[in-house]
Design a protein around this motif. Structure first.
Motif, mmCIF file in Angstrom:
data_model
loop_
_atom_site.group_PDB
_atom_site.id
_atom_site.type_symbol
_atom_site.label_atom_id
_atom_site.label_comp_id
_atom_site.label_asym_id
_atom_site.label_seq_id
_atom_site.Cartn_x
_atom_site.Cartn_y
_atom_site.Cartn_z
ATOM 1 N N CYS A 165 32.445 -25.658 -26.375
ATOM 2 C CA CYS A 165 32.946 -24.287 -26.466
ATOM 3 C C CYS A 165 34.399 -24.180 -26.032
ATOM 4 C CB CYS A 165 32.078 -23.365 -25.616
ATOM 5 S SG CYS A 165 32.535 -21.656 -25.832
ATOM 6 N N HIS A 185 13.326 -15.662 -20.760
ATOM 7 C CA HIS A 185 13.863 -14.504 -20.053
ATOM 8 C C HIS A 185 14.748 -13.666 -20.985
ATOM 9 C CE1 HIS A 185 15.944 -12.172 -16.965
ATOM 10 N NE2 HIS A 185 17.080 -12.567 -17.528
ATOM 11 N N LEU A 186 15.585 -14.366 -21.758
ATOM 12 C CA LEU A 186 16.509 -13.639 -22.647
ATOM 13 C C LEU A 186 15.770 -12.872 -23.744
ATOM 14 C CD1 LEU A 186 19.568 -16.058 -23.153
ATOM 15 C CD2 LEU A 186 19.514 -13.908 -21.865
ATOM 16 N N ASP A 188 28.745 -27.095 -30.325
ATOM 17 C CA ASP A 188 28.234 -27.314 -28.973
ATOM 18 C C ASP A 188 29.320 -27.345 -27.895
ATOM 19 O OD1 ASP A 188 25.375 -27.696 -29.559
ATOM 20 O OD2 ASP A 188 26.113 -29.372 -30.760
ATOM 21 N N ALA A 208 29.427 -21.317 -27.745
ATOM 22 C CA ALA A 208 30.180 -22.243 -28.587
ATOM 23 C C ALA A 208 30.072 -21.858 -30.058
ATOM 24 C CB ALA A 208 29.682 -23.670 -28.383
ATOM 25 N N ARG A 263 32.095 -27.681 -21.819
ATOM 26 C CA ARG A 263 31.150 -28.583 -21.192
ATOM 27 C C ARG A 263 30.985 -29.809 -22.071
ATOM 28 N NH1 ARG A 263 25.113 -27.533 -20.692
ATOM 29 N NH2 ARG A 263 24.378 -29.222 -19.363
ATOM 30 N N SER A 293 38.557 -13.484 -27.485
ATOM 31 C CA SER A 293 37.603 -12.503 -26.953
ATOM 32 C C SER A 293 37.016 -12.925 -25.608
ATOM 33 C CB SER A 293 36.476 -12.285 -27.969
ATOM 34 O OG SER A 293 35.848 -13.518 -28.252
ATOM 35 N N ASP A 294 37.244 -14.168 -25.204
ATOM 36 C CA ASP A 294 36.772 -14.607 -23.889
ATOM 37 C C ASP A 294 37.785 -14.279 -22.790
ATOM 38 O OD1 ASP A 294 34.385 -15.902 -24.824
ATOM 39 O OD2 ASP A 294 35.670 -17.488 -25.629
ATOM 40 N N TYR A 317 15.035 -19.964 -19.496
ATOM 41 C CA TYR A 317 16.150 -19.023 -19.707
ATOM 42 C C TYR A 317 15.972 -18.283 -21.030
ATOM 43 C CZ TYR A 317 21.094 -17.587 -20.259
ATOM 44 O OH TYR A 317 22.270 -16.906 -20.441
ATOM 45 N N HIS A 321 22.268 -25.894 -24.037
ATOM 46 C CA HIS A 321 22.815 -24.551 -23.841
ATOM 47 C C HIS A 321 21.894 -23.639 -23.050
ATOM 48 C CE1 HIS A 321 26.013 -25.667 -26.502
ATOM 49 N NE2 HIS A 321 25.128 -26.086 -27.379
ATOM 50 N N ASP A 332 26.915 -10.201 -15.604
ATOM 51 C CA ASP A 332 25.708 -9.490 -16.001
ATOM 52 C C ASP A 332 24.529 -10.302 -15.463
ATOM 53 O OD1 ASP A 332 23.488 -8.487 -17.227
ATOM 54 O OD2 ASP A 332 24.327 -8.481 -19.258
ATOM 55 N N PRO A 333 23.876 -9.827 -14.420
ATOM 56 C CA PRO A 333 22.833 -10.646 -13.795
ATOM 57 C C PRO A 333 21.638 -10.884 -14.720
ATOM 58 C CG PRO A 333 22.873 -8.462 -12.804
ATOM 59 C CD PRO A 333 24.032 -8.527 -13.752
ATOM 60 N N GLU A 334 21.464 -10.012 -15.713
ATOM 61 C CA GLU A 334 20.328 -10.184 -16.624
ATOM 62 C C GLU A 334 20.501 -11.372 -17.559
ATOM 63 O OE1 GLU A 334 18.143 -5.953 -17.346
ATOM 64 O OE2 GLU A 334 19.803 -6.442 -18.678
ATOM 65 N N THR A 335 21.725 -11.614 -17.973
ATOM 66 C CA THR A 335 21.956 -12.701 -18.935
ATOM 67 C C THR A 335 22.748 -13.859 -18.336
ATOM 68 O OG1 THR A 335 24.032 -11.716 -19.658
ATOM 69 C CG2 THR A 335 22.038 -11.075 -20.869
ATOM 70 N N GLY A 336 23.386 -13.619 -17.206
ATOM 71 C CA GLY A 336 24.249 -14.643 -16.622
ATOM 72 C C GLY A 336 25.632 -14.692 -17.254
ATOM 73 N N ASN A 337 25.917 -13.739 -18.113
ATOM 74 C CA ASN A 337 27.217 -13.743 -18.775
ATOM 75 C C ASN A 337 28.316 -13.272 -17.819
ATOM 76 O OD1 ASN A 337 28.648 -14.230 -21.217
ATOM 77 N ND2 ASN A 337 29.019 -12.020 -21.318
ATOM 78 N N TRP A 358 23.023 -17.539 -14.619
ATOM 79 C CA TRP A 358 21.736 -16.845 -14.494
ATOM 80 C C TRP A 358 20.879 -17.502 -13.413
ATOM 81 C CZ3 TRP A 358 16.688 -18.569 -16.073
ATOM 82 C CH2 TRP A 358 15.709 -17.574 -15.955
ATOM 83 N N ARG A 359 20.870 -18.843 -13.427
ATOM 84 C CA ARG A 359 20.129 -19.564 -12.368
ATOM 85 C C ARG A 359 20.723 -19.255 -10.996
ATOM 86 N NH1 ARG A 359 15.570 -21.645 -13.770
ATOM 87 N NH2 ARG A 359 15.589 -22.333 -15.905
ATOM 88 N N PRO A 405 26.583 -19.191 -19.088
ATOM 89 C CA PRO A 405 25.630 -18.114 -18.809
ATOM 90 C C PRO A 405 24.316 -18.634 -18.218
ATOM 91 C CG PRO A 405 26.676 -17.747 -20.934
ATOM 92 C CD PRO A 405 27.142 -19.091 -20.455
ATOM 93 N N GLY A 406 23.804 -19.724 -18.775
ATOM 94 C CA GLY A 406 22.537 -20.256 -18.258
ATOM 95 C C GLY A 406 22.659 -20.658 -16.796
#
Ligand SMILES: Cc1cc2nc3c(=O)[nH]c(=O)nc-3n(C[C@H](O)[C@H](O)[C@H](O)COP(=O)(O)OP(=O)(O)OC[C@H]3O[C@@H](n4cnc5c(N)ncnc54)[C@H](O)[C@@H]3O)c2cc1C
Lengths: 265, 788
Positions: B711, A250-251, B709, A179, B693, B716-717, A247, A242, B648-653, B775-776, B771-772
């Motif tokens: 988004c 980890h990041l 907060d 965001a 969200r 670019s998305d 998390y 967020h 991207d499994p490392e960041t959840g992006n 990632w979970r 992403p969070g």
């Protein structure tokens, strides 16, 4: 906004006098943090002292083993500077990824460091590079400024220049909050004669902090491989809508690894 | 054929003024002597108002007036309305609590209107607002949808026990139970359709004035339907009779539904303009928009599908709780009922469907129509169900859809809708090719080699646009008719004004409606002006939403043009001295068959006003016609969207790598504008699925109340969209068009979540897939794999 007075001095000493004369007066740099706060009526200031007409505050210079950047240098100017690029290319990348073009064209390095938002990018670089913050009154080590002990500048203090010792390697890797585009987690990694520093931003309520576990590993071997097994303690990290602390912890590992990759690229 | 006629990608004429800053929005309008309105809003989600102390505020500099709910009540100003009556299963009418424009003794959401301050400047009004001391007694709040109906929860309105507005249903429960009993496979999903905050680029605004000389009011407002606003303000709120009330919606910067509704602010500003004898101006700031514009979606659903052994769908069972917020906004009741359940059959031949919907009050901002309104919710249900059912049964998801597609039209679904036309397999075939479905496995291997997870997901959506006919929707409880009106004024020099009851706020009507005229009258588009948004100019109209403007509004234009051409033909016949039935009109020229006599359209227009060459006892002078058009059915646009993502499994992006949209909108008036509408819709759909969200904390404070907060999608998305069309003309309107404004927003969320779950290898992810959360979900995938 609440009503306020406004001055735009053309010398530093005029600005100092105006600041001393009016309790509660605030310096205005790019206004990218201050103006939104004023618009929301979160702040009430009697006087705004606009620093933009003071000459010499946006100089970028190499001085021996130091890179000097004037406090009023905008993010866009840093991102476009060949002097910065030659000395610390990672700073060009950092500045070029702050906010959006409007923010980068107005926001300044001095404003960012003075404001010290817990998710801002520049503070991570300043601490990782052990920068010196030069004000009208003194020079403060970033180590002190960002230690949580030193709560910002004195009321009548004006940041004028930031001095970055040029490291061997430096990179900053940010995972942006989708965001705001501030750092959800950002990690700055610097390798200098004095050692390796790893600094995280966006993850702590009190702002940037060094990550000793990662620094130790990288001091032993400056490569991403050694980082994989390190689990960052999440107990003091920020949890918000967020991302929770786990998390973010980890990041920190992932972003540090990516910064190291960038250092070695 | 006109160069600017139907089917041509004519550049949007209105864009020049928007891009050069020459648009004229409500906030640009200033009236002499105006005061500025600032609303005092509740900081609490739920509280009793013990007292409102205004003495200090009224004495503050520049203050012209301060009013509360009591003042409105004293002047017998009516409450805000909800214009669609829904009946519960047991036949009882919905339980609707009163919705005063300014709160009386209770506030029911953070942002609820408590008082209005009018002052010479905005800052003075804000300063004075801070001096108003409201004595609140905070009450516990019912915030969360799934809990709000519990007996233990605070009651929001006395009229609605257990915070339940209605318990509605549609379909045949017994038939569905029987289908489930004999099913070979059953699929069950439980999910949230996330609440969205509309965020039109232009915040809402109102400028109201009262003219003591005529006793008339003028309201400039950010509305998608100024005539409906006028109707409600006069018939229900009681501001003034319609003939003394002019509502103007000038340029409006986006609405997406949020500007359909009749809100407290415009009621209060219009009333107050007379009360204090000065024009009143209100412009929302962005923070205000977040809490004060009706939100969208917010469902919790349990959906089940029953299949036979071959994957033929036998029945669907859907149980939804719909969050309606603290008050019923103008069309809130219809969105999760009649705009939702009738689309649950999707593109599939489903013999039995049963849907139950509870409308629920919570202490949150009211929820109403938002781009797609009910149809994105329905598409998400059916397209997630079929995708998961296919995966569970080991059938390719595209093949599963092909097996179940409706192939014969018209098709009567078990949930009211009667689909007129479509060709679903054709769309799917084009989509599979455009998306290079065959190459996906290879692309996935490449991603895997980079340590990334790749997934592909479908959404074969259907929507219903141009809701009609009016008799049918009246029978379902609508308080309005959904026809549209148009007037064609031909000037003596042959230029044309089109007055439409639709309203453009980004859609490009000034171009597309002019194209219809250009085509039909054979004149260039620059000789045609489109006028909309002013109740003093346009006879009547129902506005723009639900992708209705081309299908209904455009058809009204066609009908009015028919009348113009008919009359012009008669005049041309008189002028050329030939029988009427020998006159033909093509490409702007009237010609008399069997002669060499011709007249250009402009010549006939001139003769119509000269009235020298025909008997005015037989033909009236002038050339101006109007039409009211009521369609015979909804239109049913459909399409297949295919999303491809890389995680991207490392960041959840999640990165959206490819997007293929193949849509069937029937005939296209302007393919470029249609494509733009598809792009915007997909962007919003991606926003819903990935980014947007809305979070309330347990006390009912909106935590995502700014762009820091909340988004919104950025360029670019988004990937570059691959957009194609397969067009089956719509039989139920003269243009053969269906509507395209909401398609992208309807199709996209299911396609994207299907792609993400395909990449993850399991179904446990909610919208938005931040992403969070991803990632979970990736970690969960690892756990599931380990367990296997
Ligand atoms: C949309 C948006 C996105 C953003 N994204 C990011 C991002 O991704 N990363 C990031 O790091 N930041 C981001 N920012 C913040 C941005 O970088 C600001 O520019 C910065 O935080 C403040 O700098 P400024 O020059 O605008 O300072 P101002 O807003 O003018 O001032 C900020 C504070 O610093 C004080 N101050 C300013 N200059 C001095 C000085 N010379 N001496 C002493 N005190 C001083 C002021 O009095 C004030 O209290 C974003 C901002 C916006 C609006």
């Amino acid at each position: 906004m609440y009503a306020f007075e406004y001055v735009r001095p053309s010398t530093l000493s005029e600005a100092e006098r105006a600041l001393a004369a009016q309790p509660g007066a605030k310096l205005l740099a790019g206004g990218q943090s201050l103006i939104p706060a004023l618009k929301l009526r979160l702040n009430r200031v009697p006087l705004l002292i606009d620093l933009s007409a003071i000459t010499g505050l946006n100089r970028i210079e190499r001085r021996g083993n130091l890179l000097a950047i004037g406090a009023m240098t905008t993010h866009a100017e840093v991102a476009a500077s060949s002097v910065v690029k030659a000395a610390i290319p990672g700073l060009v990348h950092l500045a070029g990824n702050i906010g959006d073009p409007q923010v980068r064209n107005a926001g300044t390095i001095g404003g960012s460091l003075a404001n010290n938002d817990p998710a801002a990018d520049y503070p991570a670089a300043a601490l990782a590079l052990a920068a010196m913050l030069k004000t009208n009154r003194q020079e403060i080590a970033a180590d002190n400024h960002f230690s949580g002990l030193f709560a910002g500048f004195a009321e009548d203090e004006i940041l004028t220049e930031i001095l970055f010792p040029i490291p061997r390697r430096f990179a900053y890797s940010k995972f942006p909050n989708p965001a705001s585009r501030f750092a959800l987690v950002g990690c700055a990694v610097a390798q200098a004669a004095t050692g390796v520093r790893v600094v995280a931003t966006g993850a702590g309520a009190n702002g940037v902090f060094r990550v000793p576990e990662l620094e130790t590993a990288l001091s032993a071997s400056f490569s991403p491989d050694g980082l994989k097994r390190i689990v960052i303690d999440s107990s003091n990290l920020t949890s918000d809508i967020h991302g929770d602390a786990e998390y973010r912890a980890h990041l920190i590992g992932v972003m540090t690894k990516r910064a190291v990759d960038a250092c070695l690229a | 054929m006109s160069e600017t006629g139907i089917g041509k990608p004519v550049r949007r004429r209105e864009d020049i003024r928007f891009i050069t800053g020459n648009g004229r929005y409500t906030a640009d309008i200033n009236r002499p002597g105006q005061v500025y309105a600032v609303f005092v809003r509740s900081p609490h989600a739920h509280a009793r108002i013990r007292n409102i102390e205004t003495t200090a505020a009224i004495a503050a500099p520049g203050v012209a007036g301060i009013f509360t709910g009591k003042d409105l009540e004293a002047d017998r100003i009516g409450k805000l309305i909800c214009g669609w009556m829904i009946h519960s299963k047991d036949g009882s009418p919905m339980n609707m609590g009163a919705h005063p424009a300014l709160a009386l003794d209770r506030v029911r959401y953070a942002g609820d209107h408590v008082a209005v301050v009018l002052a010479d400047s905005v800052e003075q009004a804000k300063d004075a607002a801070e001096l108003i001391a409201v004595d609140y007694e905070p009450l516990p709040a019912a915030v969360h949808l799934t809990e709000a109906q519990a007996a233990s929860q605070p009651q929001i309105h006395e009229e609605a026990p257990n915070n339940t507005v209605y318990q509605w249903h549609l379909g045949d429960k017994a038939a569905v139970d029987a289908a489930f009993a004999r099913a070979a496979h059953r699929t069950r999903l439980e999910f949230t359709n996330n609440r969205l905050i509309p965020n039109a680029i232009e915040p809402r605004a109102a400028v109201a004035e009262y003219d003591a000389a005529s006793g008339g009011y003028t309201l400039y407002t950010t509305s998608q339907n100024p005539h409906v606003t006028r109707l409600v303000l006069s018939a229900f709120i009681g501001i003034a009779p319609e003939n003394r009330l002019r509502v103007v919606a000038p340029d409006v910067g986006g609405g997406f539904g949020s500007k359909i509704f009749i809100y407290a602010e415009e009621v209060v500003c219009t009333w107050a303009a007379r009360k204090i004898g000065r024009p009143v101006k209100w412009v929302a700031d962005r923070s205000e928009s977040f809490v004060a514009d009706a939100h969208g979606r917010d469902h919790h659903t349990v959906a089940q599908a029953a299949m036979d052994a071959e994957g033929k769908i036998l029945g669907l069972r859907v149980r939804t709780k719909a969050n309606l917020g603290a008050y019923l906004s103008t069309f809130a009741s219809s969105v999760p009922t009649y705009l939702y359940a009738p689309l649950l059959s999707g593109q599939y031949d489903v013999p039995a469907i049963y849907c139950e919907v509870d409308g629920v009050y919570t202490n949150t901002t009211p929820v109403d129509a938002y781009r797609g309104a009910g149809r994105p919710e329905a598409t998400f249900v059916i397209e997630r169900l079929v995708e998961v059912a296919a995966r569970e049964m080991g059938i390719d998801p595209a093949e599963f859809r092909m097996r179940n597609f409706i192939r014969k039209f018209p098709h009567q679904t078990p949930v009211l809708s009667n689909y007129d036309v479509g060709n679903y397999p054709a769309c799917m075939k084009v989509a599979l090719e455009s998306a290079d479905h065959a190459g996906f496995a290879e692309r996935k291997r490449t991603s895997t080699a980079k340590g990334k997870l790749r997934g592909l997901g479908f959404s074969a959506y259907i929507e219903a646009c141009g809701i009609a006919p009016s008799t049918a929707i009246g029978a379902l409880g609508a308080g309005v008719g959904l026809w549209e009106s148009a007037e064609i004024r031909v000037n003596a020099t042959g230029t044309v004004e089109v007055l439409t009851g639709t309203h453009a706020h980004g859609q490009g009507h000034e171009t597309t409606l002019a194209q219809i005229v250009s085509e039909r009258l054979g004149i260039p588009i620059d000789q045609v002006s489109v006028i909309h948004g002013d109740t003093d100019k346009v006879q009547m109209g129902m506005g723009t939403y639900g992708s209705r403007s081309a299908a209904v509004g455009g058809s009204a234009v066609v009908r009015a043009l028919d009348k113009v051409v008919l009359k012009a033909t008669r005049i041309a016949a008189r002028c050329m001295e030939v029988p009427e039935d020998s006159v033909e009109f093509t490409d702007g020229v009237f010609s008399a068959r069997g002669t060499n006599r011709t007249m250009k359209f402009a010549e006939v227009a001139l003769q119509a006003y000269l009235a020298h060459k025909f008997d005015t006892a037989e033909i009236e002078p002038g050339l101006k016609e109007s039409a009211f058009y009521d369609p015979t059915n909804f239109t049913f646009p459909s399409g297949v969207h295919i999303a491809e993502v890389e995680i991207d499994p490392e960041t959840g992006n999640t990165r959206v790598e490819r997007w293929t949209a193949v849509d069937d909108f029937g005939n296209l008036i302007n393919p470029m504008i249609v494509e733009g509408q598809v792009h915007g819709g997909i962007a919003q759909g991606i926003g819903q699925a990935l980014l947007e969200r809305t979070v309330y904390d347990d006390t009912g404070q909106l935590l995502t109340a700014s762009y820091m907060d909340y988004c919104m999608p950025r360029a670019s998305d988004l990937p570059s969209f691959d957009v194609a069309m397969t067009n089956t003309p719509c039989p139920s309107n003269p243009l053969g068009v269906k509507g395209c404004g909401e398609a992208g927003a309807i199709a996209a969320p299911a396609a994207l979540i299907n792609a993400i779950t395909n990449a993850l290898g399991h179904e446990d992810i909610e919208m938005p897939a931040t992403p969070g959360a991803v990632w979970r979900a990736v970690a969960l995938r690892a756990e599931k794999r380990a367990a296997e």
